[in-house]
Design an enzyme around this catalytic site. Sequence first.
Site, short mmCIF file in Angstrom:
data_model
loop_
_atom_site.label_atom_id
_atom_site.label_comp_id
_atom_site.label_asym_id
_atom_site.label_seq_id
_atom_site.Cartn_x
_atom_site.Cartn_y
_atom_site.Cartn_z
N LYS A 177 34.12 38.79 37.03
CA LYS A 177 35.15 38.27 37.92
C LYS A 177 34.96 38.91 39.30
CE LYS A 177 39.95 38.37 39.21
NZ LYS A 177 41.24 39.06 39.08
N GLY A 238 50.38 40.95 41.90
CA GLY A 238 51.46 41.86 41.52
C GLY A 238 52.83 41.48 42.03
N ALA A 264 46.79 35.75 39.56
CA ALA A 264 47.65 36.57 40.43
C ALA A 264 48.96 35.86 40.75
CB ALA A 264 46.97 36.97 41.73
N GLY A 265 50.06 36.62 40.65
CA GLY A 265 51.35 36.13 41.08
C GLY A 265 52.27 35.64 39.98
N ASN A 286 48.26 40.35 34.70
CA ASN A 286 48.28 41.73 34.25
C ASN A 286 49.66 42.35 34.44
OD1 ASN A 286 46.28 44.74 35.05
ND2 ASN A 286 47.88 44.42 33.57
#
Length: 334
Positions: A177, A238, A264-265, A286
């Site tokens: 990635k 995040g 993301a997000g 994550n």
Amino acid sequence: MQITINGESRTFEAPMTVAQLLATVGLDARKVAVERNLEIVPKSGYHDIEVVPGDRLEIVHFIGGGAPDTAEAPATTALDDPLIVAGTAYRSRLLVGTGKYKDFAETARAIEASGAEIVTVAVRRVNVTDPNQPMLVDYVDPRRYTYLPNTAGCFTAADAVRTLRLAREAGGWDLVKLEVLGDQKTLYPDMTETLAAAETLIGEGFRVMVYCSDDPILAKRLEEMGCVAIMPLAAPIGSGLGVQNPVNIRLIVEQSGVPVLVDAGVGTASDAAIAMEIGCDGVLLNTAIAEARDPIRMARAMKLGVEAGRLAYLAGRMPKKRYADPSSPVAGLI
């Protein structure tokens, strides 16, 4: 003999081979990769290449991976609708990160609950002062999960390429990635550096899954370069804000011939479901799990959210209407 290891000056009695150095500091040569004066040391050369005074070494954690064992797959609808990345089929469309958990034990439990088969891992320096510290591979078996080395924290194409070269040397895996960040505040991708890094990595045989902006034009260019998956952000890394630009994400999905994964997000299960209902092939997250009050329950929720969103997308939602439309038949009304 004075050398520098992972940015710290260390003194040894005499020159030695890389293998002898690793043994001296208590590191398992099978679990690390070594860079000497900005050149990767192949594992085959550990016993022959000498470390001499003035050398600068970087020793990073082992990065490994493995394909899922489809022979043990449960009988679920996911078997009939796999996620295919670079020719490999995966039952789960949820990819998860391995950072921000309180310890590796919690990381392992959360990954298990999520059902994910691909986990992202960062390449980081080994703690040479305490080589007995646990490593991720001690808790998350690389024979069971596909490790996806990433370039988290890289702000230039050169650093990203260097990081993934080390990752490949450590584990031998070329599915990676790529993310090249623009600044510390937003963590938005620097697309100029991302394009440069992608071109170099693809030229060296890496199979690149790429974190990018939600710009359909740039996303298409990355696909045409040879990236195996396009990963536009839903919102800043995040942030937990969910999909902020569904129009652009949908355009990227419609034009792409490779998997599109929101990266993301995502903050909660409904965000994951929305991304899947738009038509995304998967979701990578994550923080939403790791920083939940109960990471294990949230991991399970994310698994179900991704599955529900995918099923809804495949089923095809009803059309939106401006006015009410009764669901009960009016014929024969008393």
